[in-house]
Every structure is written in C-alpha cells, then in structure tokens.
Write an enzyme that holds these catalytic residues in place. Structure first.
Site, PDB file in Angstrom:
ATOM      1  CB  SER A  64       7.839  39.514  19.708  1.00 26.97           C
ATOM      2  OG  SER A  64       7.686  40.888  19.919  1.00 26.97           O
ATOM      3  CE  LYS A  67       5.275  41.059  21.970  1.00 26.70           C
ATOM      4  NZ  LYS A  67       5.076  41.782  20.701  1.00 26.70           N
ATOM      5  CE1 TYR A 189       6.634  42.731  25.368  1.00 25.54           C
ATOM      6  CE2 TYR A 189       7.485  44.971  25.209  1.00 25.54           C
ATOM      7  CZ  TYR A 189       7.096  43.798  24.594  1.00 25.54           C
ATOM      8  OH  TYR A 189       7.165  43.672  23.238  1.00 25.54           O
ATOM      9  CE1 TYR A 241       3.533  40.915  16.709  1.00 25.80           C
ATOM     10  CE2 TYR A 241       5.401  40.581  15.265  1.00 25.80           C
ATOM     11  CZ  TYR A 241       4.877  40.662  16.528  1.00 25.80           C
ATOM     12  OH  TYR A 241       5.680  40.483  17.600  1.00 25.80           O
ATOM     13  CB  VAL A 259      12.450  43.076  16.390  1.00 25.51           C
ATOM     14  CG1 VAL A 259      11.178  43.655  15.858  1.00 25.51           C
ATOM     15  CG2 VAL A 259      12.587  43.256  17.872  1.00 25.51           C
TER      16      VAL A 259
HETATM   17  N1  GLN Z   1      11.051  44.332  22.598  1.00 26.55           N
HETATM   18  C1  GLN Z   1      10.478  44.548  21.309  1.00 26.55           C
HETATM   19  C2  GLN Z   1       9.475  45.693  21.372  1.00 26.55           C
HETATM   20  O1  GLN Z   1       8.744  45.777  22.323  1.00 26.55           O
HETATM   21  C3  GLN Z   1       9.823  43.285  20.826  1.00 26.55           C
HETATM   22  C4  GLN Z   1       9.120  43.460  19.505  1.00 26.55           C
HETATM   23  C5  GLN Z   1       9.203  42.239  18.620  1.00 26.55           C
HETATM   24  O2  GLN Z   1      10.019  41.364  18.752  1.00 26.55           O
HETATM   25  N2  GLN Z   1       8.376  42.212  17.595  1.00 26.55           N
HETATM   26  O3  GLN Z   1       9.410  46.515  20.506  1.00 26.55           O
END
Ligand code: GLN
Length: 422
Positions: A64, A67, A189, A241, A259
């Site tokens: 993420s 993003k 994505y 978040y 993550v």
């Molecule tokens: N690829 C992960 C997902 O879509 C990314 C989520 C994250 O890093 N918070 O669940």
C-alpha cells in the site's frame, strides 16, 4: 569528525528492535514467509543524502505504500478535477480492505484504502493494462532513482487469493465509477503492490514528495507542487487508515503504511523516512515502524504542527544612513511567507519614511513566496507613489521577482556599499 546522525539512527534501530509484538500478514500467503525480525530504517534528505540503519538493502514488496505515488501519477495524467470526480478525499475511519463506498457520493472515500486505490490505478494513463502498469512502474523507478522490478511470487500469491479486492472491483464497476474492466483494474493494482523496493528506495521516494516533487538525487521534476500538496494532504488524513488520528497527533508526519511491514513518511521541506519490519498491529501497521517514527518525530522535532517561529521576525532592524543621500534601510531576514511579510509591512507602515530614500536590504533573505512577493511589490509601489520616496532593493541573490517578475518603482543594488556610492 564522524557524523552523529548514523549513530543516532543505529540507537533508534537497536531500541525499537527489542519490540517483538504483532504478527506478519498472512492473508497473502507469500507474505507469511517474510522473516519477522528484519528491521531497517532509512532517512533521505531533500538534497539526496541517505542515512540508514539495519537491513536497508533488504527487498520487499511495496504494497500500500504504492498508493500515494499512483495517486500522484493519476493526478498528473488526468488533472485534479477528473480524479476528484471519481475518488474522494475523506478519511474513512475503516480498515484498508473495507468493501465500502461513500453513501452520499457513491465513490470510494479516498485513494489510500483499497477501493480508492483500485480506482486510482484505473486512472493511470495507458491504452491497455500492460501499458498502464509499465508507465506506473517506470515512474516509480524514476522516483526511487533506479529500475524497480516486480516480485512474481508475491503477485501470483496475492492474485490467487484476492477475492476481496475483486469484490471491490466489481462493486466499483456495478455502481458506474470504474471505466475499465474490473478484473484488469484489480490485477493492475495487485501488480502495483508487488513492485519491490528496499528502505533506501522508499526513503528517496518519500523525499521526492518532501522535496516538492523533485527527485533529490537526479533533480528531475516528477510531480508538480499542486499534485504533491494533494498527495501529502491525503496521506496526512488517510494514510494510516483507522489509526490516522492517533498517528497525526503523536507522530505528525504525512505517511503511508503497507502490509509487507513498511511505513513511509514525508516531512515537507525536510526529509523522507522509511522503516521496514514485518510484524503488524491490528490496524495493519508495522509495530517497530510505528515506534521508530514516534522516536524520530519526538527526538528530531519533526511533528508537522511544531512550526518554527522565524516567520515572525522578518525585520532585523532599520537605520538611516549618513551622507549626501540619507536612506532609511530596512534589514530583512529569513524566508518570507505571509506571516513574515505581514510583520515587515506592519513595521514599515507604522510611521512615515524617515528619509527621502527607502531601501530594503534582502541580503539575508533566501526565499520569498508568491504572496510575499505581491505584498512587497505593492509596498514598493505605495512608498513610491504615495510617500514620494525613491525605493532601493538590495538583492544580491535576486530573491525578489525570482521567476522573471518585474519590480517596477524600485532600483536594484547588489550590495549595501552601493548605497553610499549612489
Ligand atoms: N496488496 C494489499 C491488498 O490489497 C495491500 C494492502 C496494504 O498494504 N495495506 O490487500
């Protein structure tokens, strides 16, 4: 002398490394294989120096933390209005993978949660999925400073299990906000999340945002200021978040977590920071990463709201010169922004000029922003037309009217010495 900065980072690394709480993400099977003890910290300055502690060359998937950069590319490719017509900017207060839309607008709430990120990915320019991804990967690589490959194993592993993200893609298509094929959007994505980086790369990427969109090492302008402002704002309110409020109050650095275990932070005008350690808390944020950021912010005074006071003391002093042409000289200092120029104008306009010539000595000014330039030009105009004085600007580094702005009603000098000579 050895710089104390690497020693300080090493100390933070050692202390935070004692934390063993949290758990490695396992909903993407391949991520569960990560070594939970890996831990690195990197800090990149806006002039391109990178400091690191721990396993800063260890590679992992960006997840993420991609993003904000994809959001920046979409903004650059489509313009602000088109992007805002599709994805909101309100914090959702929900988990990153919540299957949700804003009930009023029918849009994803922001580009930092998965629903918004899938939509943002679809807005990246490219005639098909491959072109979109390649444009994105190459831009990420320019921001990091070298080519960034994708981790096929992590991609395959997430792609095989990404039912929630597919559900979001179909939901976005069903409500009519997604223009491209939903499976293509989600696949793109997931590829984007599987691009690999190390902590140094991430620190440099964050430093590009901190540096107003200019990559610190190459000097390349990647994102315009307006894009950077938008990206950093959304990172500030939505990047962490459902822990965004806690983060903003304690750490106060625009940030984004992933993550895989990384957190990036971009402190405007100062530094980009990246921390990596795979064990996560219940919000999906790295446990050691959080603590390391708390330490850095506290020890180094990096909270966004800890504003310096220099802006208020722009006028160092004023004096009148002797000689044939007495001149009232105002000595100005620091970077001029609204608060600084206001205090300057207040002091100068408080009483009539004390001589028939007024000079602004800008020798100790390093930057004057747009509003301050406009205010200063107006002050010069009024001094000339209303008070009928001759106005002089002592500006050896040409800080006033830097970008070709004319300075009417004033004569430029390059040194205070020229005052007595003219
Ligand atoms: N690829 C992960 C997902 O879509 C990314 C989520 C994250 O890093 N918070 O669940």
């Amino acid at each position: 002398m050895r710089s104390p900065i690497p020693d300080y980072l090493a100390e933070v690394h050692d202390t935070c490394g004692e934390l063993l709480g949290g758990a490695v993400a396992d909903y993407i099977p391949e991520l569960a294989a990560a070594d939970p003890d890996t831990f690195a910290i990197a800090l990149a300055t806006v002039d391109g120096t990178v400091y690191a502690a721990g396993e800063a060359d260890h590679r992992f998937t960006i997840q993420s933390m991609s993003k904000p950069f994809t959001y920046g590319i979409a903004l650059a490719d489509r313009g602000l209005d088109q992007v805002l017509a599709k994805v909101g900017v309100e914090p959702s207060g929900e988990a990153f993978n919540e299957i949700s839309l804003d009930p009023d607008t029918g849009q994803p709430r922001n580009p930092m949660i998965n629903a918004g990120a899938i939509l943002t990915h679809s807005l990246v320019e490219g005639e098909d999925a491959d072109a979109r991804f390649e444009h994105l990967r190459q831009t990420f690589s320019r921001i990091a400073g070298h080519p960034l490959p994708m981790d096929e194993d992590v991609f395959t592993s997430e792609w095989a299990t990404t039912h929630r993200n597919l559900a979001m893609g179909h939901m976005l298509k069903a409500v009519g906000v997604l223009d491209i094929d939903p499976v293509d959007a989600v696949e793109g994505y997931v590829r984007q999340c599987s691009i690999t980086v190390n902590c140094r790369d991430l620190a440099m990427m964050a430093a590009t945002l901190a540096n107003g969109g200019v990559q610190p090492a190459s000097g390349e302008l990647i994102f315009r200021r307006r894009v950077v402002r938008q990206v950093l704002s959304v990172m500030t309110t939505c990047g962490m978040y459902d822990a965004a409020g806690d983060w903003l109050t304690t750490v106060g650095i625009p940030a984004k977590s992933g993550v895989s275990g990384g957190i990036i932070g971009a402190l405007p005008g100062q530094v980009g920071i990246a921390v990596f350690s795979p064990r996560l808390d219940e919000h999906g944020n790295s446990v050691r990463g959080l603590r390391a950021f708390e330490r850095l912010s506290r020890d180094m005074g990096m909270h966004l709201m800890d504003v310096t006071r220099d802006a208020r003391t722009s006028l160092r002093g004023s004096y009148v010169t002797d000689g044939d042409h007495p001149t009232e000289v105002h000595k100005v200092q620091g970077d001029l922004r609204f608060a600084g120029v206001e205090s300057l104008v207040r002091a100068v306009s408080a009483q009539p000029p004390r001589a028939s010539r007024v000079a602004f000595d800008l020798t100790r000014v390093s930057e004057i922003d747009d509003v301050s330039t406009r205010v200063l030009l107006e002050v010069i105009r009024r001094l000339h037309l209303d008070d009928k004085v001759e106005v002089l600007i002592i500006d050896p580094d040409h800080v006033l009217g830097e970008h070709g702005v004319e300075v009417p009603y004033a004569r430029r000098l390059h040194h205070v010495r020229e005052l007595t000579a003219s």
